[in-house]
Design an enzyme around this catalytic site. Structure first.
Site, PDB file in Angstrom:
ATOM      1  N   SER A   1     -33.618 -46.424  13.364  1.00  0.00           N
ATOM      2  CA  SER A   1     -33.225 -47.194  14.392  1.00  0.00           C
ATOM      3  C   SER A   1     -33.865 -48.810  14.360  1.00  0.00           C
ATOM      4  CB  SER A   1     -33.504 -46.486  15.400  1.00  0.00           C
ATOM      5  OG  SER A   1     -34.730 -46.673  15.745  1.00  0.00           O
TER       6      SER A   1
ATOM      7  N   LYS B   1     -39.065 -48.245  20.747  1.00  0.00           N
ATOM      8  CA  LYS B   1     -37.616 -48.879  21.144  1.00  0.00           C
ATOM      9  C   LYS B   1     -37.806 -50.127  21.140  1.00  0.00           C
ATOM     10  CE  LYS B   1     -34.138 -45.923  20.460  1.00  0.00           C
ATOM     11  NZ  LYS B   1     -34.166 -45.368  18.648  1.00  0.00           N
TER      12      LYS B   1
END
EC number: 3.4.21.-
Length: 170
Positions: free
Chosen positions: A40, A88
């Site tokens: 990701s 993230k």
């Protein structure tokens, strides 16, 4: 001779009982390391999915003080699974208006005490586009350096892709 050996054992035990709480406190409050799994955050982290996973240094102190900037890479408790931590990039701060990905013409104003986070590998990231703005209270730490593998050792600088800049900043 036996007394001399006992002195070393006693010094070791007393040092152990000092070192363990200091180490635990350091890892809990200041910094720790973590292995990044998944794709990701490619290409910033784990650029080669078949290669070694990146190991990063996590600064817990900054997260405790909610010292967050756009472009920071952060570790946080997953809003969907509290047993899991995810990593993230911070795209927007409270008061910013963000155009979501995957939703035609949908804009979100990040509420007070929240941030908008996304993975760098769009389409392969479970992030704010799926679960919305994230409470600052879920932040665990800031990723500051890649420690492993050695050929990837570097400081992680805040970076915000031009296409992900906020529509409006307060």
């Amino acid at each position: 001779m036996a007394q001399h050996g006992r002195r070393y054992v006693r010094a070791f035990i007393s040092g152990f009982f000092v070192a363990v709480p200091v180490t635990v406190t350091f890892l809990d409050r200041v910094a720790c390391i973590a292995r990044v799994e998944g794709v990701s955050m490619q290409p910033s982290l784990n650029p080669d999915a078949r290669g070694e996973s990146d190991i990063v240094l996590l600064n817990r102190w900054r997260a405790r003080n909610y010292d967050v900037q756009r472009g920071d890479i952060v570790s946080l408790v997953s809003p969907k699974n509290p047993e899991q931590k995810i990593i993230k990039r911070v795209i927007a701060l409270e008061g910013d208006i963000v155009k979501t990905l995957g939703h035609k013409n949908r804009y979100v104003k990040v509420p007070r005490g929240h941030v908008w986070v996304e993975g760098d590998h769009h389409g392969h990231s479970f992030d704010s586009n799926a679960f919305g703005p994230v409470s600052l209270g879920l932040l665990h730490s800031h990723a500051t350096h890649i420690l492993w593998p050695p050929n990837r050792w570097q400081k992680l600088k805040p970076f915000l892709p031009v296409e992900r800049e906020s529509v409006q900043n307060d």
